[in-house]
Scaffold this motif. Structure first.
Motif: not given
Length: 329
Positions: A108-127
């Motif tokens: 809860g330390i941030a209200d939102a998140i911006i992701l950079m260096d996005v990969e085609l099958d980025d493992q961060r996206i399911p989370v």
């Protein structure tokens, strides 16, 4: 404050937060008291009252194969835009991957998140999808369903470079690309540029070759030598690796290929880099500032409950014709 304005404390709160409609007369009285008393609401108090931290997390894993000036231009644009919205940026530069997204969402330390260096099958996206927190991607994964993304249209960028060279009469062209590690990670911008380049070369019936490049002078020399040995009639080069641009120009001179009389060079790079070289480069500029600003604006729309989720914003490429490309002699 309330006593100075002659109103209740709750009325002051409503005026400052905008959560209720207050008459203009009362609002003016409260705002006069704000000015006269030099009142500044504490950030922590505002956050507690609104259940917000007023912080946006910006996740940009810094890697050795990334062109840092472009990354920092995006970061600076995002930070400046965030401040205009009364937000702060929490910069995350480690390669935390899914665990980093999970930590930000859970803490809860941030209200939102911006992701950079996005990969085609980025493992961060399911989370990210599981966390269901406001988020924007600067880049495009393979599956954008339900995601808010902003990026240069890199597929159209690759195609635009091919069209420019084809229109000048070039029939044998080459793409000097990013390092092998970028393609191994299936980084979106590189993969999409290559796809656009290859598709359009096939459409225009050009002979085209792609070679990854580490960007050092020695690596660029090896790549360029290999291309010219295999296809000596190559007369058009597209360079997507910023570090390889200057070596490419220097090596072409050493090989006796004059730009643009003998060969044409088109770069995908910031305008500042294209303009400082000799000859000045025909290029598709990287809209770093626009991407950074748009990402924050899209996040703020989500935080304000304005419709913005599940949209993809592709910035059309702008090819600026300069001195490094010319018709085939």
């Amino acid at each position: 404050m309330a006593a100075h304005a002659g109103v209740s404390a709750s009325t002051v709160s409503y005026v400052m937060s905008g959560k209720r409609s207050i008459s203009q007369t009362t609002t003016d009285r409260v705002m006069r008291a704000v000015v006269e008393l030099g009142y500044h609401p504490r950030a922590s108090a505002r956050a507690l009252a609104s259940n917000r931290t007023n912080v946006i997390a910006l996740m940009v894993p810094l890697r050795s194969d990334m062109y840092v000036p472009v990354i920092m231009e995006i970061v600076m644009a995002a930070a400046t835009t965030a401040r205009e919205h009364g937000q702060d940026i929490l910069l995350l530069t480690g390669g935390e991957g899914p665990d980093g997204v999970r930590r930000i969402a859970a803490s809860g330390i941030a209200d939102a998140i911006i992701l950079m260096d996005v990969e085609l099958d980025d493992q961060r996206i399911p989370v990210l999808r599981e966390a269901a927190m406001p988020a924007v991607l600067i880049g495009l994964p393979s599956d954008t369903a339900g995601l808010t993304c902003v990026d240069l249209d890199f597929q159209a960028t690759g195609a635009a470079c091919v069209d420019h060279l084809a229109d000048l009469g070039h029939r044998d062209i080459a793409l000097i690309g990013e390092s092998k590690s970028v393609y191994r990670r299936h980084t979106g911008f590189a993969a999409r540029t290559l796809d656009g380049f290859q598709r359009q070369a096939h459409e225009r019936r050009l002979r085209a070759v792609h070679r990854p490049c580490e960007g050092t002078f020695e690596a660029t020399a090896g790549v360029l030598t290999r291309i010219l040995d295999e296809r000596p009639t190559t007369s058009g080069f597209v360079v997507q690796n910023e570090a390889a641009i200057r070596p490419t120009l220097d090596l072409l001179r050493q090989f006796g290929r004059v730009v643009p009389e003998d060969v044409s060079v088109v770069a995908i790079c910031p305008d500042q880099l294209a303009l400082q070289l000799s000859p000045q480069l025909t290029s598709v500029s990287i809209p770093a500032e626009e991407m950074g600003r748009s990402a924050v604006d899209l996040v703020m729309a989500q935080l304000s409950d304005r419709p913005s989720g599940g949209t993809t914003t592709l910035i059309p490429p702008m090819l600026n014709v300069r001195d490094s490309s010319a018709a085939v002699r």
